[in-house]
Scaffold this active site. Structure first.
Site, PDB file in Angstrom:
ATOM      1  N   CYS A 198      75.348  43.308   7.241  1.00 15.03           N
ATOM      2  CA  CYS A 198      75.129  42.183   8.455  1.00 15.03           C
ATOM      3  C   CYS A 198      76.712  41.449   8.599  1.00 15.03           C
ATOM      4  O   CYS A 198      77.413  42.147   9.105  1.00 15.03           O
ATOM      5  CB  CYS A 198      74.152  40.977   7.855  1.00 15.03           C
ATOM      6  SG  CYS A 198      73.617  40.168   9.260  1.00 15.03           S
TER       7      CYS A 198
ATOM      8  N   LYS B 182      70.078  34.379  18.761  1.00 15.39           N
ATOM      9  CA  LYS B 182      70.218  34.793  17.638  1.00 15.39           C
ATOM     10  C   LYS B 182      69.187  36.075  17.907  1.00 15.39           C
ATOM     11  O   LYS B 182      67.982  35.779  18.169  1.00 15.39           O
ATOM     12  CB  LYS B 182      69.832  33.958  16.605  1.00 15.39           C
ATOM     13  CG  LYS B 182      69.831  34.831  15.160  1.00 15.39           C
ATOM     14  CD  LYS B 182      69.549  33.459  13.964  1.00 15.39           C
ATOM     15  CE  LYS B 182      69.364  34.220  12.852  1.00 15.39           C
ATOM     16  NZ  LYS B 182      68.966  32.879  11.786  1.00 15.39           N
TER      17      LYS B 182
ATOM     18  N   SER C  40      68.647  39.500  11.389  1.00 17.81           N
ATOM     19  CA  SER C  40      68.899  38.119  11.508  1.00 17.81           C
ATOM     20  C   SER C  40      70.272  37.976  11.762  1.00 17.81           C
ATOM     21  O   SER C  40      71.163  37.563  10.866  1.00 17.81           O
ATOM     22  CB  SER C  40      68.419  37.538  10.347  1.00 17.81           C
ATOM     23  OG  SER C  40      68.512  35.852  10.145  1.00 17.81           O
TER      24      SER C  40
ATOM     25  N   HIS D 228      68.976  43.911   7.739  1.00 13.45           N
ATOM     26  CA  HIS D 228      68.807  43.349   6.229  1.00 13.45           C
ATOM     27  C   HIS D 228      67.669  44.175   5.701  1.00 13.45           C
ATOM     28  O   HIS D 228      66.709  43.692   5.579  1.00 13.45           O
ATOM     29  CB  HIS D 228      68.424  41.860   6.490  1.00 13.45           C
ATOM     30  CG  HIS D 228      69.598  41.027   6.631  1.00 13.45           C
ATOM     31  ND1 HIS D 228      70.320  40.686   5.589  1.00 13.45           N
ATOM     32  CD2 HIS D 228      69.950  40.225   7.782  1.00 13.45           C
ATOM     33  CE1 HIS D 228      71.315  39.859   6.092  1.00 13.45           C
ATOM     34  NE2 HIS D 228      70.813  39.549   7.293  1.00 13.45           N
TER      35      HIS D 228
ATOM     36  N   GLU E 215      67.310  44.810   2.773  1.00 13.12           N
ATOM     37  CA  GLU E 215      66.984  44.372   1.501  1.00 13.12           C
ATOM     38  C   GLU E 215      66.016  43.200   1.528  1.00 13.12           C
ATOM     39  O   GLU E 215      65.468  42.631   0.756  1.00 13.12           O
ATOM     40  CB  GLU E 215      68.248  43.567   0.883  1.00 13.12           C
ATOM     41  CG  GLU E 215      68.866  42.480   1.235  1.00 13.12           C
ATOM     42  CD  GLU E 215      69.560  42.325   2.314  1.00 13.12           C
ATOM     43  OE1 GLU E 215      69.917  41.414   3.164  1.00 13.12           O
ATOM     44  OE2 GLU E 215      69.618  43.303   3.365  1.00 13.12           O
TER      45      GLU E 215
ATOM     46  N   ARG F  64      63.103  27.221   8.216  1.00  7.16           N
ATOM     47  CA  ARG F  64      64.146  26.407   7.833  1.00  7.16           C
ATOM     48  C   ARG F  64      64.732  25.977   9.241  1.00  7.16           C
ATOM     49  O   ARG F  64      65.386  24.901   9.421  1.00  7.16           O
ATOM     50  CB  ARG F  64      65.305  27.260   7.368  1.00  7.16           C
ATOM     51  CG  ARG F  64      66.732  26.463   6.958  1.00  7.16           C
ATOM     52  CD  ARG F  64      67.578  27.408   6.519  1.00  7.16           C
ATOM     53  NE  ARG F  64      68.061  28.574   7.749  1.00  7.16           N
ATOM     54  CZ  ARG F  64      68.305  29.610   7.718  1.00  7.16           C
ATOM     55  NH1 ARG F  64      68.690  30.010   6.409  1.00  7.16           N
ATOM     56  NH2 ARG F  64      68.637  30.512   8.675  1.00  7.16           N
TER      57      ARG F  64
END
Length: 314
Positions: free
Chosen positions: A142, A163, A192, A235, A237, A249
Site C-alpha cells: 500500500c 479514497k 484502502s 491490503h 492482510e 472511524r
C-alpha cells in the site's frame, strides 16, 4: 512448517487459536533447519493488530520463517504500549549490519501527506537503500508501494480525489509468473488508499512486470524482473472487519467517507461483511516466500551478493 516469532508476542495465542503452527524460539533452536529470516517493518499505528495480520499470512508456507519486527524510530505511539515496542521490536541500528532473506514494509496512514513532510521519510530512504545490499526480496504494501516507487523510480506521488475503499476484482496478466502461480484468472482483494496506481503510467515510466490490475483500483501487483522488489497496492492482510472499522472511524471523525464497495452484503453497513480475499492473500505470500525469497537467497546469508539473483524465473 511454522513461523517462529518472539516468545510472549500477543499474536501467538491468536494464531494458535486459529490452528496455525507457531513455534517458540526454544523449540526452533533445536531444529536442524535454516529458517528464512524475514524482517517486518511495521509503519501502522496499531502495531499489534498489523503484526498479527501479516504473521497470519506468513504462516501458510512449508518453509520455516523466523520473523523479526522492526520499528521506524523510537517515538512513542498512543496506539501501541511502549512495553510492547521495547520488548518485541528492534530499531534499525540493531539490524543494519545483518542480511535478511525478506523484508516486508507495511502501509501507513499517510495517503495525503507529501513524502517530504513524512516525519520519518529520511529513515525510510535509509532502510530502503540498505535493503538493496542486505535483503533478497522486499515486499512493499500500500503506502510503502508508493514510497518504493518514488525511491526506486523517482515517480511522483499521485493521489485520487476520493479514497478507494472496498473489495475489488482483479485480473492476472501473466499466469506463468511465479507470484501468480495457483491464482484464479479473476480474484478479489481489499483496497484502502488515496494513491493512484495507473497501469499505463507505471508501464510508461518503469520496467516493472505488471501482474494484476483492477479496472477501478488500477495496479494491484507488480514486480521488478529479478523479483527483488514486489509492490502490492492493496491490503491482502486485512481481516474481515478491518475496512468496517476504518469506515466507522472516518464517519466518527466527520470525514463523510464513501461506504466500502463490494463489502457489506446488500450494501448495508449494518450487515456483517464476508471475506472474499483470504485464499489469494495466503497464496500471494506463500508464492513470495517460495519463489522470490527461498529460491533466490543464499544458504549462508553472509554470502549475500548481487550474483545470487537472476533476471528471470528459470
Amino acid at each position: 512448517m511454522p513461523i517462529k516469532i518472539p516468545d510472549r508476542l500477543p499474536a501467538t495465542d491468536i494464531l494458535r487459536s486459529e490452528n496455525i503452527f507457531v513455534m517458540s524460539e526454544a523449540r526452533a533452536a533445536t531444529q536442524g533447519i535454516r529458517p528464512l529470516k524475514v524482517l517486518l517493518l511495521n509503519l501502522m499505528p496499531k502495531k499489534i493488530e498489523t503484526e498479527t495480520q501479516f504473521l497470519r499470512l506468513l504462516s501458510n508456507s512449508p518453509l520455516q520463517v523466523d520473523v523479526e519486527l522492526l520499528r521506524i524510530d523510537n517515538r512513542p505511539t498512543k496506539n501501541t504500549p511502549t512495553e510492547h515496542l521495547d520488548t518485541f521490536y528492534r530499531q534499525f541500528e540493531m539490524v543494519k549490519d545483518r542480511n535478511f532473506d525478506g523484508l516486508i514494509v507495511t502501509g501507513a496512514p499517510l495517503g495525503l501527506v507529501q513524502f517530504e513532510d513524512v516525519l520519518y521519510w529520511e529513515e525510510i530512504q535509509v532502510i530502503m537503500n540498505w535493503a538493496k545490499e542486505h535483503v533478497t526480496s522486499t515486499m512493499f504494501v500500500c503506502w510503502a508501494a508508493q514510497a518504493g516507487l518514488k525511491l526506486l523510480y523517482d515517480l511522483p506521488k499521485r493521489t485520487r480525489k476520493e479514497k478507494i475503499s472496498g473489495v475489488y476484482e482483479h485480473k492476472i496478466h501473466d499466469r506463468h509468473h511465479p507470484l501468480l502461480r495457483g491464482f484464479d484468472d479473476l480474484f478479489k482483494a481489499p483496497h484502502s488508499r488515496y494513491a493512484d496506481f495507473s497501469p499505463s503510467y507505471l508501464a510508461e515510466h518503469t520496467d516493472l512486470d505488471i501482474l494484476a490490475t483492477s479496472e477501478v483500483a488500477g495496479v494491484y501487483l507488480a514486480s521488478t524482473k529479478d523479483k527483488r522488489n514486489v509492490f502490492v497496492t492493496g491490503h491482502p492482510e486485512y481481516e474481515v472487519d478491518t475496512l468496517h472499522h476504518e469506515y466507522i472511524r472516518d464517519c466518527e471523525q466527520g470525514i463523510e467517507p464513501n461506504m466500502p464497495v463490494n463489502y457489506y452484503p446488500d450494501n448495508n453497513a449494518s450487515n456483517t461483511p464476508v471475506a472474499s480475499w483470504r485464499s489469494h492473500g495466503h497464496l500471494l505470500f506463500s508464492n513470495w516466500l517460495n519463489y522470490c525469497v527461498y529460491q533466490q537467497t543464499p544458504y549462508d546469508l553472509d554470502d549475500f551478493s548481487e550474483a545470487n539473483f537472476t533476471k528471470n524465473d528459470e
